[in-house]
Design a protein around this motif. Structure first.
Motif, PDB file in Angstrom:
ATOM      1  N   ALA A   1      20.973  29.725  47.790  1.00 25.73           N
ATOM      2  CA  ALA A   1      20.788  30.444  46.530  1.00 25.73           C
ATOM      3  C   ALA A   1      21.732  31.633  46.433  1.00 25.73           C
ATOM      4  N   GLY A   2      21.931  32.339  47.549  1.00 22.50           N
ATOM      5  CA  GLY A   2      22.847  33.474  47.546  1.00 22.50           C
ATOM      6  C   GLY A   2      24.283  33.057  47.285  1.00 22.50           C
ATOM      7  N   GLY A   3      24.687  31.921  47.859  1.00 23.02           N
ATOM      8  CA  GLY A   3      26.030  31.413  47.607  1.00 23.02           C
ATOM      9  C   GLY A   3      26.233  31.052  46.149  1.00 23.02           C
ATOM     10  N   GLU A   4      25.241  30.388  45.566  1.00 19.03           N
ATOM     11  CA  GLU A   4      25.333  30.020  44.143  1.00 19.03           C
ATOM     12  C   GLU A   4      25.347  31.257  43.247  1.00 19.03           C
ATOM     13  N   TYR A   5      24.546  32.234  43.609  1.00 27.38           N
ATOM     14  CA  TYR A   5      24.511  33.494  42.859  1.00 27.38           C
ATOM     15  C   TYR A   5      25.894  34.143  42.841  1.00 27.38           C
ATOM     16  N   GLY A   6      26.540  34.215  43.996  1.00 23.82           N
ATOM     17  CA  GLY A   6      27.876  34.802  44.054  1.00 23.82           C
ATOM     18  C   GLY A   6      28.889  34.021  43.232  1.00 23.82           C
ATOM     19  N   ILE A   7      28.801  32.685  43.284  1.00 26.40           N
ATOM     20  CA  ILE A   7      29.687  31.850  42.464  1.00 26.40           C
ATOM     21  C   ILE A   7      29.501  32.180  40.987  1.00 26.40           C
ATOM     22  N   GLY A   8      28.242  32.324  40.568  1.00 18.19           N
ATOM     23  CA  GLY A   8      27.965  32.643  39.171  1.00 18.19           C
ATOM     24  C   GLY A   8      28.552  33.981  38.753  1.00 18.19           C
ATOM     25  N   LEU A   9      28.417  34.983  39.598  1.00 27.84           N
ATOM     26  CA  LEU A   9      28.972  36.299  39.270  1.00 27.84           C
ATOM     27  C   LEU A   9      30.493  36.254  39.156  1.00 27.84           C
ATOM     28  N   GLN A  10      31.142  35.485  40.038  1.00 27.92           N
ATOM     29  CA  GLN A  10      32.595  35.376  39.965  1.00 27.92           C
ATOM     30  C   GLN A  10      33.028  34.617  38.713  1.00 27.92           C
ATOM     31  N   LEU A  11      32.274  33.598  38.334  1.00 30.42           N
ATOM     32  CA  LEU A  11      32.585  32.878  37.099  1.00 30.42           C
ATOM     33  C   LEU A  11      32.507  33.801  35.889  1.00 30.42           C
ATOM     34  N   VAL A  12      31.521  34.682  35.867  1.00 31.64           N
ATOM     35  CA  VAL A  12      31.417  35.639  34.764  1.00 31.64           C
ATOM     36  C   VAL A  12      32.669  36.513  34.714  1.00 31.64           C
ATOM     37  N   ASN A  13      33.135  36.984  35.856  1.00 25.60           N
ATOM     38  CA  ASN A  13      34.371  37.783  35.888  1.00 25.60           C
ATOM     39  C   ASN A  13      35.551  36.998  35.338  1.00 25.60           C
ATOM     40  N   ILE A  14      35.667  35.737  35.757  1.00 28.60           N
ATOM     41  CA  ILE A  14      36.781  34.892  35.307  1.00 28.60           C
ATOM     42  C   ILE A  14      36.711  34.676  33.803  1.00 28.60           C
ATOM     43  N   LEU A  15      35.526  34.376  33.289  1.00 32.60           N
ATOM     44  CA  LEU A  15      35.356  34.098  31.861  1.00 32.60           C
ATOM     45  C   LEU A  15      35.610  35.339  31.010  1.00 32.60           C
ATOM     46  N   ARG A  16      35.314  36.492  31.555  1.00 33.32           N
ATOM     47  CA  ARG A  16      35.554  37.741  30.832  1.00 33.32           C
ATOM     48  C   ARG A  16      37.037  38.106  30.824  1.00 33.32           C
ATOM     49  N   ASP A  17      37.769  37.689  31.867  1.00 35.84           N
ATOM     50  CA  ASP A  17      39.160  38.109  32.035  1.00 35.84           C
ATOM     51  C   ASP A  17      40.175  37.039  31.599  1.00 35.84           C
ATOM     52  N   LEU A  18      39.743  36.059  30.841  1.00 35.44           N
ATOM     53  CA  LEU A  18      40.649  34.962  30.462  1.00 35.44           C
ATOM     54  C   LEU A  18      41.951  35.440  29.813  1.00 35.44           C
ATOM     55  N   PRO A  19      41.929  36.360  28.830  1.00 34.77           N
ATOM     56  CA  PRO A  19      43.198  36.784  28.214  1.00 34.77           C
ATOM     57  C   PRO A  19      44.129  37.504  29.190  1.00 34.77           C
ATOM     58  N   GLU A  20      43.556  38.324  30.075  1.00 32.02           N
ATOM     59  CA  GLU A  20      44.392  39.032  31.054  1.00 32.02           C
ATOM     60  C   GLU A  20      45.082  38.040  31.987  1.00 32.02           C
ATOM     61  N   ASP A  21      44.329  37.033  32.458  1.00 32.45           N
ATOM     62  CA  ASP A  21      44.940  36.018  33.316  1.00 32.45           C
ATOM     63  C   ASP A  21      45.970  35.196  32.532  1.00 32.45           C
ATOM     64  N   TYR A  22      45.647  34.897  31.279  1.00 35.78           N
ATOM     65  CA  TYR A  22      46.581  34.150  30.414  1.00 35.78           C
ATOM     66  C   TYR A  22      47.902  34.903  30.285  1.00 35.78           C
ATOM     67  N   ALA A  23      47.819  36.208  30.087  1.00 37.84           N
ATOM     68  CA  ALA A  23      49.036  37.026  29.957  1.00 37.84           C
ATOM     69  C   ALA A  23      49.851  37.020  31.240  1.00 37.84           C
ATOM     70  N   ASN A  24      49.177  36.829  32.368  1.00 37.53           N
ATOM     71  CA  ASN A  24      49.864  36.770  33.664  1.00 37.53           C
ATOM     72  C   ASN A  24      50.265  35.350  34.055  1.00 37.53           C
ATOM     73  N   GLY A  25      50.101  34.392  33.127  1.00 35.29           N
ATOM     74  CA  GLY A  25      50.577  33.031  33.358  1.00 35.29           C
ATOM     75  C   GLY A  25      49.675  32.173  34.217  1.00 35.29           C
ATOM     76  N   ARG A  26      48.363  32.479  34.251  1.00 34.28           N
ATOM     77  CA  ARG A  26      47.468  31.654  35.053  1.00 34.28           C
ATOM     78  C   ARG A  26      46.124  31.494  34.341  1.00 34.28           C
ATOM     79  N   CYS A  27      45.447  30.404  34.701  1.00 34.35           N
ATOM     80  CA  CYS A  27      44.120  30.148  34.178  1.00 34.35           C
ATOM     81  C   CYS A  27      43.281  29.554  35.306  1.00 34.35           C
ATOM     82  N   TYR A  28      42.185  30.220  35.641  1.00 32.06           N
ATOM     83  CA  TYR A  28      41.340  29.724  36.726  1.00 32.06           C
ATOM     84  C   TYR A  28      40.512  28.512  36.300  1.00 32.06           C
ATOM     85  N   LEU A  29      40.319  28.327  35.008  1.00 32.34           N
ATOM     86  CA  LEU A  29      39.590  27.155  34.543  1.00 32.34           C
ATOM     87  C   LEU A  29      40.493  25.927  34.648  1.00 32.34           C
ATOM     88  N   PRO A  30      39.958  24.789  35.076  1.00 34.47           N
ATOM     89  CA  PRO A  30      40.779  23.575  35.181  1.00 34.47           C
ATOM     90  C   PRO A  30      41.008  22.950  33.803  1.00 34.47           C
TER      91      PRO A  30
END
Length: 305
Positions: free
Chosen positions: A189-218
């Motif tokens: 459960a703790g591992g899944e919880y951490g994955i979820g928190l990191q996904l929230v960070n990724i989803l919030r930062d999509l434009p910043e990553d896009y500007a840097n030429g990368r996308c963590y989403l497949p």
């Protein structure tokens, strides 16, 4: 001891933002290893993200990071590399201070209780491997996105899911009656919880990553904003499922302060996902973040969870 207090106040508070509140809520025996682990992880993250430094050098420094915990010679090499190659590029004053004080952070590690040495070394090893893979994938091999869902979830586990397991270890070492849940299920459960928190960070930062030429989403086309936003809808739902594991984890914790500290990030993450559900690309570019009133409401709810 005074140096540790100083690092906690002058450095930790500056770089941890809302997580500083979570750390303050923890029982005393949990607070030190979690605070130190966070500072070390944030330092490695700063190294990984200093894109003005060649990717190969960033990767080499991360490869030294975990060995530097216990090998003083490697530590000296790493501190010198950071001094000469990283600090001058830090525009964030708090992150610059963290790198300038990194040798002090390592000395703090030398002074902690023995069980925490190994717990911190294990989680830092996972985190640094994830960060090194990130650099190789995007900066060295020039891929625009992660290849599939498994790659994304593996990355999220390395840099954040492993922290959930670290949290369990610290909890049990501090209090043998930490949770009502069987240890293996708690770690899951703790591992899944951490994955979820990191996904929230990724989803919030999509434009910043896009500007840097990368996308963590497949995605097939990382240059297509509409495709990214369609993928984001699917991953927001997955993030909600993982965050629910955080609520399950928190409910199992016996000690009140530990339970409050554990559930608060899940509550804030859930509020963030609600905002992301309504956000356009332009909203994401402006920044999506829960306001102080919402954080205070979440804290009040956590106090009675």
């Amino acid at each position: 001891m005074q140096q540790q207090v100083d690092l906690g106040k002058s450095v930790l508070k500056g770089v941890s933002r809302s997580f500083y509140l979570t750390i303050r809520l923890l029982p005393r025996l949990m607070r030190e290893p979690v605070s130190l682990g966070y500072l070390l992880a944030r330092a490695s993250d700063t190294i990984a993200d200093t894109e003005q430094v060649p990717a190969g050098l960033r990767e080499a420094c991360l490869a030294k990071f975990t060995p530097a915990l216990k090998d003083k010679e490697v530590r000296e090499e790493l501190i010198e590399l950071i001094r000469t190659s990283f600090i001058e590029y830090q525009t964030n004053d708090k992150e610059r201070l963290l790198l300038e004080r990194l040798d002090d952070v390592f000395h703090w590690y030398d002074c902690i209780i023995e069980w925490a040495w190994d717990a911190i070394a294990v989680v830092l090893d996972h985190i640094c491997k994830g960060q090194m893979h990130d650099i190789r994938h995007f900066a060295v091999n020039r891929h625009a996105s992660l290849e599939d869902a498994k790659a994304l979830e593996t990355y999220c586990y390395q840099v954040a899911g492993s922290v959930g397991e670290f949290w369990s270890e610290v909890g049990y070492q501090s209090n043998h009656r930490f949770s009502r849940m069987e240890r293996a299920l708690l770690d899951e459960a703790g591992g899944e919880y951490g994955i979820g928190l990191q996904l929230v960070n990724i989803l919030r930062d999509l434009p910043e990553d896009y500007a840097n030429g990368r996308c963590y989403l497949p995605v097939a086309n990382a240059g297509d904003k509409e495709e990214i936003m369609r993928a984001a809808r699917e991953w927001r739902q997955k993030a909600r499922t993982y965050i629910e594991s955080g609520f399950t984890y928190a409910r199992s914790i016996r000690q009140w302060r530990s339970r409050v500290a554990t559930v608060l990030p899940a509550m804030i993450a859930k509020e963030t996902l609600d905002l992301l559900d309504r956000a356009s690309w332009e909203d994401l570019e402006r920044g999506v973040k829960v306001d102080r009133a919402t954080v205070k409401r979440c804290l009040r709810q956590a106090l009675f969870y």
